[in-house]
Design an enzyme around this catalytic site. Structure first.
Site, PDB file in Angstrom:
ATOM      1  N   TYR A   1     -25.897  63.928   2.164  1.00  0.00           N
ATOM      2  CA  TYR A   1     -25.708  63.078   3.354  1.00  0.00           C
ATOM      3  C   TYR A   1     -24.927  63.831   4.452  1.00  0.00           C
ATOM      4  O   TYR A   1     -25.313  63.820   5.618  1.00  0.00           O
ATOM      5  CB  TYR A   1     -24.985  61.791   2.942  1.00  0.00           C
ATOM      6  CG  TYR A   1     -24.612  60.910   4.112  1.00  0.00           C
ATOM      7  CD1 TYR A   1     -25.577  60.190   4.804  1.00  0.00           C
ATOM      8  CD2 TYR A   1     -23.293  60.819   4.544  1.00  0.00           C
ATOM      9  CE1 TYR A   1     -25.241  59.397   5.893  1.00  0.00           C
ATOM     10  CE2 TYR A   1     -22.949  60.026   5.628  1.00  0.00           C
ATOM     11  CZ  TYR A   1     -23.922  59.322   6.299  1.00  0.00           C
ATOM     12  OH  TYR A   1     -23.585  58.539   7.380  1.00  0.00           O
TER      13      TYR A   1
ATOM     14  N   SER B   1     -26.171  60.280  12.817  1.00  0.00           N
ATOM     15  CA  SER B   1     -26.961  59.151  12.304  1.00  0.00           C
ATOM     16  C   SER B   1     -28.398  59.091  12.822  1.00  0.00           C
ATOM     17  O   SER B   1     -29.189  58.280  12.334  1.00  0.00           O
ATOM     18  CB  SER B   1     -26.274  57.840  12.652  1.00  0.00           C
ATOM     19  OG  SER B   1     -25.156  57.696  11.840  1.00  0.00           O
TER      20      SER B   1
ATOM     21  N   LYS C   1     -30.913  59.241  10.162  1.00  0.00           N
ATOM     22  CA  LYS C   1     -31.158  58.181   9.175  1.00  0.00           C
ATOM     23  C   LYS C   1     -32.610  57.690   9.125  1.00  0.00           C
ATOM     24  O   LYS C   1     -33.167  57.541   8.030  1.00  0.00           O
ATOM     25  CB  LYS C   1     -30.174  57.020   9.394  1.00  0.00           C
ATOM     26  CG  LYS C   1     -28.755  57.407   8.974  1.00  0.00           C
ATOM     27  CD  LYS C   1     -27.712  56.382   9.363  1.00  0.00           C
ATOM     28  CE  LYS C   1     -26.326  56.828   8.916  1.00  0.00           C
ATOM     29  NZ  LYS C   1     -25.240  56.027   9.471  1.00  0.00           N
TER      30      LYS C   1
ATOM     31  N   VAL D   1     -22.948  59.816  16.183  1.00  0.00           N
ATOM     32  CA  VAL D   1     -21.580  59.925  16.704  1.00  0.00           C
ATOM     33  C   VAL D   1     -21.252  61.262  17.374  1.00  0.00           C
ATOM     34  O   VAL D   1     -20.179  61.414  17.935  1.00  0.00           O
ATOM     35  CB  VAL D   1     -20.482  59.646  15.647  1.00  0.00           C
ATOM     36  CG1 VAL D   1     -20.340  58.178  15.372  1.00  0.00           C
ATOM     37  CG2 VAL D   1     -20.677  60.454  14.402  1.00  0.00           C
TER      38      VAL D   1
ATOM     39  N   TYR E   1     -26.447  50.057  15.940  1.00  0.00           N
ATOM     40  CA  TYR E   1     -25.421  49.330  15.168  1.00  0.00           C
ATOM     41  C   TYR E   1     -25.144  47.956  15.767  1.00  0.00           C
ATOM     42  O   TYR E   1     -26.074  47.266  16.171  1.00  0.00           O
ATOM     43  CB  TYR E   1     -24.135  50.161  15.082  1.00  0.00           C
ATOM     44  CG  TYR E   1     -24.382  51.505  14.508  1.00  0.00           C
ATOM     45  CD1 TYR E   1     -24.805  51.638  13.191  1.00  0.00           C
ATOM     46  CD2 TYR E   1     -24.244  52.657  15.262  1.00  0.00           C
ATOM     47  CE1 TYR E   1     -25.055  52.875  12.649  1.00  0.00           C
ATOM     48  CE2 TYR E   1     -24.498  53.895  14.718  1.00  0.00           C
ATOM     49  CZ  TYR E   1     -24.906  53.991  13.414  1.00  0.00           C
ATOM     50  OH  TYR E   1     -25.169  55.214  12.879  1.00  0.00           O
TER      51      TYR E   1
HETATM   52  N1  GLN Z   1     -21.798  61.473   9.684  1.00  0.00           N
HETATM   53  C1  GLN Z   1     -21.384  60.257  10.321  1.00  0.00           C
HETATM   54  C2  GLN Z   1     -20.667  59.369   9.323  1.00  0.00           C
HETATM   55  O1  GLN Z   1     -21.151  59.250   8.260  1.00  0.00           O
HETATM   56  C3  GLN Z   1     -22.563  59.552  10.906  1.00  0.00           C
HETATM   57  C4  GLN Z   1     -22.191  58.274  11.600  1.00  0.00           C
HETATM   58  C5  GLN Z   1     -22.918  58.057  12.912  1.00  0.00           C
HETATM   59  O2  GLN Z   1     -23.500  58.941  13.497  1.00  0.00           O
HETATM   60  N2  GLN Z   1     -22.785  56.848  13.403  1.00  0.00           N
HETATM   61  O3  GLN Z   1     -19.661  58.778   9.581  1.00  0.00           O
END
Ligand code: GLN
Length: 305
Positions: A189, A61, A64, A259, A241
């Site tokens: 994505y 993420s 993003k 993550v 988050y």
């Molecule tokens: N690729 C992960 C997902 O879409 C990214 C989520 C994250 O890093 N929080 O679940």
């Protein structure tokens, strides 16, 4: 600075036993939980590294805010924010609940999965490959690393088990927010999330954000000042988050976690910081990574608040 960074990493080692690597993407569960690395890149180009700073991990993420910048370059700001909001959610990054309960069905912000998937659907290109190559090129420019590429195994693993992301994408397609083909957008994505980086790469990207879009090494403009301001604001309000509030109190920096265990933090006008350690807390943020940032913020008085 080198001594302080080493101290921060040593301090954070005390927390390595807490949490666990993400397992909902099976490939990520294989990460070595003893890894811990950190990198600082100052806006004047000075660099400092500690621990496993060269170990690669998938960006997840942390991608993003970067995809958001490209999407904003490709579309008007009005268009993008008519389809994705600007408000924190207080929910988990992959939550679906607000899509149905909010009146407009519009994802609340570009840092949660639903918003990020929508943002990817606005990226221009004639074919899915062209879209991904444009995105990868932009990541390479920002990180000053022409060798960046994506991890096929993590990409496959995400694609095979991405049931929830498929649900989110289908939901926003049904609501008329997503543009183009759902599966092609998900491919973009998942590939974007699987781009391999190390602490140094994300610290360099963060340094570009810290200097409002200028390269820390050449001083050339890589990105519009206005967009860097926008994404830093999203990083403060939504980057960690549903832990963004506590992180703002404890660290006080625009930051974005992923993550796989990476966190990219930016100290306006001063430096970019990249940290990595795979064990996560229940909200999906790297525990030891946050400890490195807490230590640095306190020791160097980095909070923007
Ligand atoms: N690729 C992960 C997902 O879409 C990214 C989520 C994250 O890093 N929080 O679940």
């Amino acid at each position: 600075m080198q001594r302080i960074l080493d101290e921060a990493v040593e301090y954070a080692r005390n927390f390595l036993h807490q949490g666990k690597p993400a397992s909902y993407i099976p490939e990520l569960a294989k990460a070595d939980p003893s890894l811990l690395g950190a990198a600082i890149v100052e806006t004047n180009g000075s660099t400092y590294f500690s621990g496993d700073f060269e170990k690669s991990f998938t960006i997840q993420s942390i991608s993003k805010p970067i995809a958001l910048i490209l999407s904003l370059k490709d579309n008007s700001e009005n268009f993008v924010f008519s389809r994705v909001g600007m408000e924190p959610t207080g929910d988990a990054f992959n939550s679906i609940i607000k899509l149905e309960t909010e009146e407009s069905s519009k994802p609340l912000n570009p840092m949660i999965n639903a918003g990020a998937i929508a943002i990817d659907s606005f990226i221009k290109g004639k074919t899915p490959d062209e879209k991904f190559n444009r995105l990868l090129k932009f990541f390479r420019q920002l990180s000053h690393n022409p060798d960046l590429t994506y991890d096929h195994d993590v990409y496959r693993s995400e694609d095979e088990t991405g049931f929830r992301n498929r649900a989110l994408a289908n939901f926003i397609e049904d609501a008329g927010i997503l543009l183009g083909d759902v599966e092609e957008v998900l491919e973009l994505y998942f590939k974007q999330c699987s781009i391999k980086v190390c602490c140094k790469d994300i610290a360099i990207i963060a340094a570009v954000l810290a200097s409002n879009g200028l390269s820390p090494f050449t001083n050339n403009r890589i990105c519009e000042r206005h967009y860097t301001r926008l994404v830093k604001t999203f990083m403060v309000t939504c980057g960690m988050y549903d832990a963004s509030g506590e992180f703002a109190v404890k660290v006080g920096l625009p930051a974005k976690s992923g993550v796989a265990g990476g966190i990219m933090a930016t100290v306006p006008d001063r430096m970019g910081i990249g940290v990595y350690s795979p064990n996560l807390d229940v909200k999906g943020n790297s525990i030891a990574g946050m400890k490195v940032l807490e230590y640095l913020s306190t020791r160097l008085d980095l909070s923007i608040f």
